[in-house]
Design a protein around this motif. Structure first.
Motif, PDB file in Angstrom:
ATOM      1  N   VAL A 121       0.858  -1.184   0.000  1.00 27.17           N
ATOM      2  CA  VAL A 121       0.000   0.000   0.000  1.00 27.17           C
ATOM      3  C   VAL A 121       0.894   1.234   0.000  1.00 27.17           C
ATOM      4  CG1 VAL A 121      -1.815   1.228   1.246  1.00 27.17           C
ATOM      5  CG2 VAL A 121      -1.737  -1.283   1.311  1.00 27.17           C
ATOM      6  N   PRO A 122       0.851   2.070  -1.062  1.00 26.98           N
ATOM      7  CA  PRO A 122       1.801   3.185  -1.194  1.00 26.98           C
ATOM      8  C   PRO A 122       1.857   4.109   0.019  1.00 26.98           C
ATOM      9  CG  PRO A 122       0.617   2.875  -3.243  1.00 26.98           C
ATOM     10  CD  PRO A 122      -0.023   1.953  -2.251  1.00 26.98           C
ATOM     11  N   LEU A 123       0.719   4.440   0.611  1.00 20.72           N
ATOM     12  CA  LEU A 123       0.695   5.372   1.729  1.00 20.72           C
ATOM     13  C   LEU A 123       1.468   4.811   2.930  1.00 20.72           C
ATOM     14  CD1 LEU A 123      -0.492   8.154   2.297  1.00 20.72           C
ATOM     15  CD2 LEU A 123      -2.555   7.053   3.170  1.00 20.72           C
TER      16      LEU A 123
ATOM     17  N   ARG B 214       5.598   4.243   1.839  1.00 21.39           N
ATOM     18  CA  ARG B 214       6.442   5.441   1.814  1.00 21.39           C
ATOM     19  C   ARG B 214       6.958   5.772   3.214  1.00 21.39           C
ATOM     20  NH1 ARG B 214       3.049   8.540   0.050  1.00 21.39           N
ATOM     21  NH2 ARG B 214       3.597   8.611  -2.159  1.00 21.39           N
TER      22      ARG B 214
ATOM     23  N   GLU C  17      -4.212   8.035  -2.909  1.00 26.60           N
ATOM     24  CA  GLU C  17      -3.563   7.125  -1.963  1.00 26.60           C
ATOM     25  C   GLU C  17      -4.457   6.835  -0.762  1.00 26.60           C
ATOM     26  OE1 GLU C  17       1.130   8.242  -2.812  1.00 26.60           O
ATOM     27  OE2 GLU C  17       0.158   8.946  -0.978  1.00 26.60           O
ATOM     28  N   HIS C  18      -5.155   7.860  -0.301  1.00 28.05           N
ATOM     29  CA  HIS C  18      -6.089   7.726   0.815  1.00 28.05           C
ATOM     30  C   HIS C  18      -7.193   6.717   0.466  1.00 28.05           C
ATOM     31  CE1 HIS C  18      -8.294   9.175   4.362  1.00 28.05           C
ATOM     32  NE2 HIS C  18      -9.360   9.353   3.614  1.00 28.05           N
TER      33      HIS C  18
ATOM     34  N   GLU D 243      -7.005   4.374  -1.811  1.00 24.53           N
ATOM     35  CA  GLU D 243      -6.407   3.055  -1.982  1.00 24.53           C
ATOM     36  C   GLU D 243      -6.262   2.345  -0.636  1.00 24.53           C
ATOM     37  OE1 GLU D 243      -2.622   0.869  -4.214  1.00 24.53           O
ATOM     38  OE2 GLU D 243      -2.887   3.039  -4.357  1.00 24.53           O
ATOM     39  N   LEU D 244      -5.873   3.102   0.398  1.00 24.97           N
ATOM     40  CA  LEU D 244      -5.789   2.510   1.728  1.00 24.97           C
ATOM     41  C   LEU D 244      -7.176   2.083   2.212  1.00 24.97           C
ATOM     42  CD1 LEU D 244      -4.323   1.767   4.326  1.00 24.97           C
ATOM     43  CD2 LEU D 244      -4.454   4.172   5.030  1.00 24.97           C
TER      44      LEU D 244
ATOM     45  N   VAL E 237      -2.758  12.587  -3.085  1.00 26.05           N
ATOM     46  CA  VAL E 237      -2.978  12.056  -1.738  1.00 26.05           C
ATOM     47  C   VAL E 237      -4.391  11.501  -1.602  1.00 26.05           C
ATOM     48  CG1 VAL E 237      -3.143  12.695   0.703  1.00 26.05           C
ATOM     49  CG2 VAL E 237      -1.179  13.423  -0.655  1.00 26.05           C
TER      50      VAL E 237
END
Length: 387
Positions: free
Chosen positions: A220-222, A225, A294-295, A297-298, A291
């Motif tokens: 998961v990118p968030l 990172r 990403e938000h 996606e989480l 963002v």
């Protein structure tokens, strides 16, 4: 020595320009109107009940999982930071956040879905509307009025969603849904602070419960990172300290983005006052597009790997069975309700027929904590349990 607080922005909510309370009251001497709202919420019975209401994991599954109470406090903390940074009304955002789940059922969203299904023929059930009902009608504290008599702006912020049919019954409070207007910036902050809080603490609770792992989350990118940043600085870190360090940085990352992107939105829109905020074509409090992606996606990851995990679904199934059977039993046999609630059901049925009785039963069930709902279920259906 700390710096003096910055003056509120012209488009911030100010209690001296509030649309007021349903029942006029003398102004507080040593607090603002929104401080009074916040304090009434904190002292309410419904607020105390949140400590035993499910966020994701039922309270008896572990002492360290979030409850609706700790969730609400975390939401308020995030909202205060954002509001202060943007020179908005910190206290109003806090009041909205602390009240936003007062109407939530036992067993989290599973309980809400079950109660909504039971109420399908009687107007449905939605926890935002129930939270408003709690503060407007159900709390019993004051001699002069039912409910908490909160300001319009706090009540408006509590009502995050509303169907057009329900909005038409709410007078001025429902007008923004009919006219597609925006709430205050403080309410918009509360909305996104709620999402930030549950995204991150549900991730934390999912890890604590063993439903997901750090290695899995690295896709998961968030998460990845911030995980990479932490491991670069502290290569030997592991366990709970690693998890907390990553999650606190995730929160800081999305909160910073929200503050900076919203500040840019406000500079571009340049609203003159709160009414200009309400007239804006869309919400002005928002993440940047990267963002936001990403938000979301989480959120999708948590939906698939936490909320739909078989262990959570088993709890959901139990919650549905408990709430549905309580409703059906109390609705068909209201004489089984505690005496006070029998009287309320009788009064509401006299006023509105079966829908009134159904709403009285829904109010009773929605006000239950997880453990009280379980005990009531045992009292009704377990022959060995004393009534």
């Amino acid at each position: 020595m700390s710096a003096a607080p910055s003056p509120l922005a012209p488009y911030a909510s100010c209690d001296t320009r509030s649309k007021g309370r349903q029942y006029p009251e003398e102004a507080p001497r040593y607090r603002s109107e929104y401080q009074r709202d916040r304090d009434r919420i904190v002292h309410s019975t419904a607020f105390r009940r949140l400590v035993y209401k499910t966020q994701v994991f039922v309270n008896h599954e572990g002492d360290l999982f979030r409850t609706r109470l700790t969730h609400s406090i975390e939401v308020a903390q995030i909202a205060r930071t954002i509001a202060r940074a943007l020179r908005l009304n910190e206290t109003l955002s806090e009041a909205i956040c602390l009240a936003h789940d007062l109407g939530h059922t036992p067993f989290g969203h599973a309980g809400q879905d079950a109660l909504n299904a039971c109420m399908r023929d009687y107007g449905g059930f939605e926890h935002n509307l129930q939270s408003l009902r709690v503060v407007d009608e159900l709390e019993e504290h004051y001699a002069a009025f039912a409910g908490l008599n909160l300001t319009f702006e706090t009540r408006e912020g509590i009502l995050k969603h509303c169907s057009l049919n329900n909005a038409r019954k709410l007078g001025e409070l429902g007008e923004r849904f009919i006219q597609r207007r925006q709430p205050t910036l403080e309410a918009q902050i509360a909305n996104l602070a709620d999402e930030i809080a549950y995204n991150n603490h549900d991730l934390d609770d999912g890890l604590r419960a063993g439903l997901i792992s750090v290695d899995e989350l690295r896709q998961v990118p968030l998460f990845r990172r911030q995980y990479d940043v932490v491991m670069a600085a502290y290569p030997a870190l592991n366990g709970r300290r690693l998890v907390h360090e990553v999650i606190r940085r995730m929160i800081a990352y999305v909160v910073t983005d929200l503050i900076e992107n919203t500040a840019a939105q406000l500079r571009a829109a340049a609203p003159a006052d709160v009414e200009a905020v309400r007239a804006a074509p869309a919400a002005l409090v928002k993440f940047s597009e990267p963002v936001q992606a990403e938000h979301l996606e989480l959120k999708r990851y948590l939906l698939q790997h936490v909320y739909r995990h078989y262990r959570v679904l088993r709890m959901t199934n139990k919650a549905d069975a408990v709430v549905s059977s309580l409703f059906q039993t109390f609705f068909t046999r209201p004489e089984l309700l505690p005496t006070e609630h029998q009287q309320i059901a009788t009064q509401m049925e006299a006023q509105s027929g079966e829908p009134g009785r159904a709403r009285a039963v829904a109010d009773y069930i929605a006000g239950m904590t997880d453990r009280y709902a379980i005990v009531e279920h045992e009292r009704l259906f377990d022959p060995a349990k004393r009534s």
